[in-house]
Scaffold this motif. Structure first.
Motif, short mmCIF file in Angstrom:
data_model
loop_
_atom_site.label_atom_id
_atom_site.label_comp_id
_atom_site.label_asym_id
_atom_site.label_seq_id
_atom_site.Cartn_x
_atom_site.Cartn_y
_atom_site.Cartn_z
N ARG A 38 0.85 -1.21 0.00
CA ARG A 38 0.00 0.00 0.00
C ARG A 38 0.88 1.25 0.00
NH1 ARG A 38 -4.23 -1.51 4.78
NH2 ARG A 38 -5.46 -2.99 3.58
N THR A 57 4.25 1.43 -0.95
CA THR A 57 5.17 1.59 -2.08
C THR A 57 4.44 1.78 -3.42
OG1 THR A 57 5.34 -0.83 -2.31
CG2 THR A 57 7.09 0.28 -1.04
N GLY A 58 3.13 1.51 -3.44
CA GLY A 58 2.38 1.54 -4.70
C GLY A 58 2.61 2.80 -5.52
N SER A 59 2.67 3.95 -4.83
CA SER A 59 2.77 5.21 -5.58
C SER A 59 4.13 5.38 -6.25
CB SER A 59 2.52 6.39 -4.62
OG SER A 59 3.50 6.36 -3.60
N CYS A 117 5.92 3.07 -7.97
CA CYS A 117 5.96 2.42 -9.30
C CYS A 117 4.61 1.72 -9.50
CB CYS A 117 7.13 1.46 -9.45
SG CYS A 117 7.44 0.38 -8.04
N PRO A 118 3.53 2.53 -9.68
CA PRO A 118 2.18 1.95 -9.73
C PRO A 118 2.01 0.93 -10.84
CG PRO A 118 2.16 4.31 -10.26
CD PRO A 118 3.53 3.98 -9.80
N HIS A 120 3.11 -2.41 -9.55
CA HIS A 120 2.17 -2.97 -8.57
C HIS A 120 0.90 -3.48 -9.28
CE1 HIS A 120 4.92 -0.94 -5.84
NE2 HIS A 120 4.32 -1.49 -4.81
N GLU A 163 -7.14 5.28 -12.41
CA GLU A 163 -6.61 5.61 -11.07
C GLU A 163 -5.47 4.65 -10.73
OE1 GLU A 163 -8.02 8.27 -9.58
OE2 GLU A 163 -9.28 8.33 -11.36
N GLU A 188 -2.83 5.01 -9.25
CA GLU A 188 -2.25 5.13 -7.90
C GLU A 188 -2.93 4.20 -6.89
OE1 GLU A 188 -4.79 8.79 -8.59
OE2 GLU A 188 -3.37 7.62 -9.70
N ASP A 189 -4.06 3.60 -7.29
CA ASP A 189 -4.71 2.62 -6.40
C ASP A 189 -4.12 1.23 -6.54
OD1 ASP A 189 -6.36 4.56 -5.49
OD2 ASP A 189 -8.09 3.99 -6.74
N GLY A 242 -1.32 -0.07 -5.46
CA GLY A 242 -0.74 -0.62 -4.22
C GLY A 242 -1.81 -1.31 -3.37
N ARG A 258 10.23 3.40 -2.32
CA ARG A 258 9.87 4.66 -1.65
C ARG A 258 10.55 4.64 -0.29
NH1 ARG A 258 3.72 6.19 0.26
NH2 ARG A 258 4.32 7.97 1.54
#
Ligand SMILES: NC(=O)c1ccc[n+]([C@@H]2O[C@H](COP(=O)([O-])OP(=O)(O)OC[C@H]3O[C@@H](n4cnc5c(N)ncnc54)[C@H](O)[C@@H]3O)[C@@H](O)[C@H]2O)c1
Length: 437
Positions: free
Chosen positions: A338, A340-342, A344-345, A348, A365, A367-368, A370, A419
């Motif tokens: 959750r 680190t998702g942002s 390298c989306p 993920h 979206e 960025e969701d 993760g 991250r």
């Protein structure tokens, strides 16, 4: 070179990857070949290492028969500690030093294979125990040269230790796991035999299988190799180099195989197809993460294992409390992905898709991704009867400061997080990991 130039060079990023390849033979029954391999290597005398639970097991007995039949002189060391410590490593090293063995054969899970790597290293290049241990916990000296031959025969699916140059142990007085990592520690030969995992207790099948999944997910989402600093010399390029195009291939295939076969292998140990594919996935993930590395799930697992109090997992015969390694890793994993998702989306998202996620809700979206991956992990943890978060294995929020303190020095892996996780972030991640459903 002026000081200024040196400073610039220090800031330069790496531009290369080195794939340390593993010498690996896969197939049902290959354990029977170990004696012939040693003959072909002109080796006459070996130390066979295993743990007490496995002493009379089919894999160990098969290896012993093969050594005997091929005239290899051997002794058996069956005192490997499950979840080894510096103390148990030193006992194994002392035995290995006494016998003038030409080579080592490790038959067991990661605990056994890692113990054999350490025994081999200190027999080959005696030194203070902390000399080769990862900095800043140890001195982090590189292994000086090639070590003696080691044949690794895994009985779990698994750590991938048969493919890696890593040896992990618990540093008892600091209650934290750490390790020794160098390419020279890679086993000379891995004999990967699906017959050997048939007797794994369900909790070991689940936890070691989830370790495979985390190896693959972490290596695929690790900070890319070309964002690490450029080493001064090629020999200083670390074994864990960051995600890279070669490791990606192994990691992605391992994610697919685990998603397809782990629940089946857990539910039915006689499902040979599932078992074969799980031990194959374990070695494949090993080849990936052995060169790319893992990150926060593993870094956070080390204090979790080291701080165990009174957890005795069902189905493992043990005289000391222990948290199976894969369990200590996966319990942190949903919180980590959750977080680190942002960074390298796309990666993920791709991993979540391979695990079977319904991505229609994501739309644009990305960025969701993760949280989507975290949800897939929670589903598989539930199917494998994993305890519901760190609170279910004896931790409370009062432990969080110590858990954070135990994670911060794990630079070898935490620095590969895509991250950056500072102390405050880690505290939030551990809090998240207390309960999952
Ligand atoms: N070197 C690496 O690259 C690497 C990677 C990941 C984990 N590790 C380390 O490996 C260790 C964990 O290893 P593991 O998960 O393979 O398990 P393990 O070796 O700790 O064994 C777990 C339990 O399962 C039993 N067991 C193993 N195989 C069995 C079989 N076929 N039948 C019946 N019982 C069996 C063992 O006796 C033991 O009780 C940890 O210390 C971990 O830190 C190392």
């Amino acid at each position: 070179m002026s000081i200024f130039e040196i400073e610039i060079r220090k800031m330069e990023k790496d531009y290369a990857i080195q794939m340390g390849s593993s010498n690996l033979r896969f197939g049902p029954g290959v354990t029977r070949e170990v004696g012939m391999d040693l003959v072909d290597m002109a080796i006459k005398r070996v130390l066979l290492m295993t743990d007490a639970n496995l002493s009379d097991s089919f894999p160990v007995q098969t290896a012993i028969e093969s050594l005997t039949k091929n005239g290899i002189e051997f002794e058996v060391f069956n005192k490997v500690r499950v979840e080894p410590t510096d103390i148990s490593f030193k006992e194994a090293i002392a035995v290995a030093q006494e016998g003038e063995y030409e080579a080592f054969v490790a038959v067991g899970g990661g605990s056994t294979i890692d113990t054999a790597k350490a025994a081999n290293l200190y027999v080959s290049y005696p030194n203070d125990f902390l000399a080769y241990v990862n900095a800043p916990i140890g001195q982090g000296k590189p292994v000086p040269g090639p070590v003696k031959p080691l044949i690794a025969i895994p009985t779990t699916a698994g750590t991938g230790s048969e493919t890696t140059g890593v040896s992990i142990f618990d540093l008892t007085d600091r209650h934290v796991k750490t390790g020794i990592a160098h390419r020279y520690l890679k086993p000379t030969l891995a004999l990967v035999d699906p017959e050997n995992t048939r007797t794994m207790p369900p909790v070991v099948a689940a936890s070691s299988g989830l370790d495979v999944l985390c190896h693959a997910l972490e290596s695929y989402t690790a900070k890319p190799f070309n964002q690490r600093p450029l080493p001064e010399r090629p020999i200083l390029r670390p074994a864990y180099q960051g995600s890279n195009p070669i490791s990606d291939i192994w990691s992605l295939r391992a994610i697919e195989l685990v998603s397809q076969y782990l629940i089946r292998a857990y539910q039915d140990p006689d499902d040979m197809e599932a078992r074969s594919n799980m031990i194959l996935a374990s070695s494949m993930a090993g080849m990936g993460f052995g060169n790319a590395g893992v990150h926060l799930c593993h870094g956070m697992s080390y204090p979790v294992s080291g701080m165990v109090r009174d957890f005795y997992p069902d189905g493992i015969k043990t005289d000391h409390p222990l948290i199976p390694h894969g369990m200590s890793v996966v319990l942190n994993a949903p919180a980590v992905f959750r977080f680190t998702g942002s960074a390298c989306p796309d990666r993920h998202l791709n991993a979540a898709k391979l695990m079977g996620a319904n991505t229609s809700s994501i739309g644009d979206e990305i960025e969701d991704a993760g949280p989507l991956l975290a949800n897939e992990l929670i589903k598989i943890m539930q199917a494998l009867d994993v305890p519901n978060g760190l609170s279910a294995i004896g931790f409370t929020e009062a432990d969080i400061p110590a858990l954070v303190e135990g994670t911060l020095p794990q630079h070898r892996v935490t620095k590969l997080s895509p991250r950056e996780a500072k102390a405050d972030d880690l505290a939030i991640l551990f809090k998240d990991a207390m309960q999952w459903w």
